[in-house]
Design a protein around this motif. Structure first.
Motif, PDB file in Angstrom:
ATOM      1  N   ARG A  76       0.839  -1.203   0.000  1.00 22.58           N
ATOM      2  CA  ARG A  76       0.000   0.000   0.000  1.00 22.58           C
ATOM      3  C   ARG A  76       0.869   1.245   0.000  1.00 22.58           C
ATOM      4  N   PRO A  77       0.488   2.301  -0.727  1.00 19.04           N
ATOM      5  CA  PRO A  77      -0.672   2.343  -1.626  1.00 19.04           C
ATOM      6  C   PRO A  77      -0.444   1.538  -2.897  1.00 19.04           C
ATOM      7  N   ALA A 147     -10.628  -5.767  -5.455  1.00 22.17           N
ATOM      8  CA  ALA A 147     -10.059  -5.603  -4.121  1.00 22.17           C
ATOM      9  C   ALA A 147     -11.112  -5.965  -3.075  1.00 22.17           C
ATOM     10  N   TYR A 148     -10.682  -6.673  -2.061  1.00 23.52           N
ATOM     11  CA  TYR A 148     -11.548  -6.992  -0.935  1.00 23.52           C
ATOM     12  C   TYR A 148     -11.600  -5.789   0.002  1.00 23.52           C
ATOM     13  N   VAL A 149     -12.805  -5.375   0.372  1.00 25.21           N
ATOM     14  CA  VAL A 149     -12.980  -4.218   1.252  1.00 25.21           C
ATOM     15  C   VAL A 149     -13.042  -4.696   2.697  1.00 25.21           C
ATOM     16  N   ARG A 150     -12.112  -4.237   3.490  1.00 27.46           N
ATOM     17  CA  ARG A 150     -12.075  -4.623   4.897  1.00 27.46           C
ATOM     18  C   ARG A 150     -12.973  -3.711   5.727  1.00 27.46           C
ATOM     19  N   ARG A 164      -5.546   1.907   0.900  1.00 27.06           N
ATOM     20  CA  ARG A 164      -5.008   0.963  -0.085  1.00 27.06           C
ATOM     21  C   ARG A 164      -4.664   1.629  -1.410  1.00 27.06           C
ATOM     22  N   PHE A 165      -5.514   2.526  -1.893  1.00 28.92           N
ATOM     23  CA  PHE A 165      -5.331   3.074  -3.229  1.00 28.92           C
ATOM     24  C   PHE A 165      -4.891   4.539  -3.250  1.00 28.92           C
ATOM     25  N   ALA A 166      -5.049   5.245  -2.137  1.00 22.31           N
ATOM     26  CA  ALA A 166      -4.669   6.665  -2.057  1.00 22.31           C
ATOM     27  C   ALA A 166      -5.144   7.441  -3.282  1.00 22.31           C
TER      28      ALA A 166
END
Length: 233
Positions: A76-77, A147-150, A164-166
């Motif tokens: 990450r990112p 992507a899995y969303v936590r 994660r992606f900024a």
């Protein structure tokens, strides 16, 4: 047998009895490393690297008996585009997250009537990252990127996606209803869409270029400002 050693961030996907991160799997001589990893519950979208004997290997690699594989999490990112740009499409269970991303100016496509095949088709055609909590959907081979969303709550989910992606943020520039872009509009042009109390109290408006919905900083603005400030912080 092959030993898979999972990074801490990936252990949540493993069965409870395997959450020490050391998983032994049978190797039939034909299964790829990617298949073995997904067979124990970890989507490849969450894997950053597969390291065998100190060498990174692709998911198509066929490990040999006795191999030990370090399964590392996505760094990450995570960059999807060389310029840092990223667009998303969200599954039907993430409507609140979609609206919060749009509030921040992030391109987030969402409809509550899309099935799995339609989500994958849109993600692939529009070069969007599919956000979901459905591990099975992330394991679909035809999916370009996902992507899995936590997190189970919207604020946790938003924090996870931003970390994660900024994505670049541009608050108050997108319609939270349809994802269209907002533009300033004269009050006279939207007066017919307003309730009497709103017409009397507010004078500054923007309007969605796609669906025509008007927006103004109303009583709900303080709550929205809190979301924006937390994201920027």
């Amino acid at each position: 047998m092959v030993w898979l050693l999972f990074a801490d961030e990936l252990r949540m996907f493993l069965a409870r009895g395997r959450r020490d991160g050391r998983v032994r799997v049978a190797q039939d001589g034909t299964s790829s490393l990617g298949h073995l990893v997904e067979s124990v519950g970890v989507p490849l979208t969450e894997v950053g690297a597969l390291v065998v004997g100190g060498r990174p290997e692709p998911p198509s690699y066929r490990p040999g008996t006795g191999d030990t594989v370090d399964v590392l999490a996505v760094r990450r990112p995570q960059r999807v585009d060389a310029h840092g740009a990223v667009a998303f499409v969200l599954d039907v269970h993430l409507g609140t997250l979609a609206r919060r991303l749009r509030l921040l100016g992030v391109d987030a496509a969402y409809r509550n009537d899309r099935d799995d095949d339609e989500l994958i088709e849109q993600a692939n055609a529009e070069h969007r990252v599919l956000l979901t909590r459905d591990r099975g959907l992330l394991r679909r081979r035809t999916l370009w990127s996902g992507a899995y969303v936590r997190g189970s709550r919207p604020d946790e989910q938003l924090a996870d996606v931003l970390d994660r992606f900024a994505p670049p943020l541009s608050p108050w520039t997108r319609c939270v209803a349809c994802n269209g872009l907002l533009a300033p509009v004269a009050k006279e042009e939207v007066e017919h869409l307003l309730r009497p109390g709103t017409r009397r109290t507010y004078d500054t408006f923007v309007r969605c270029r796609s669906c025509g919905r008007p927006y103004w900083r109303g009583a709900h603005g303080r709550h929205l400002e809190t979301i924006v400030d937390r994201a920027r912080g």
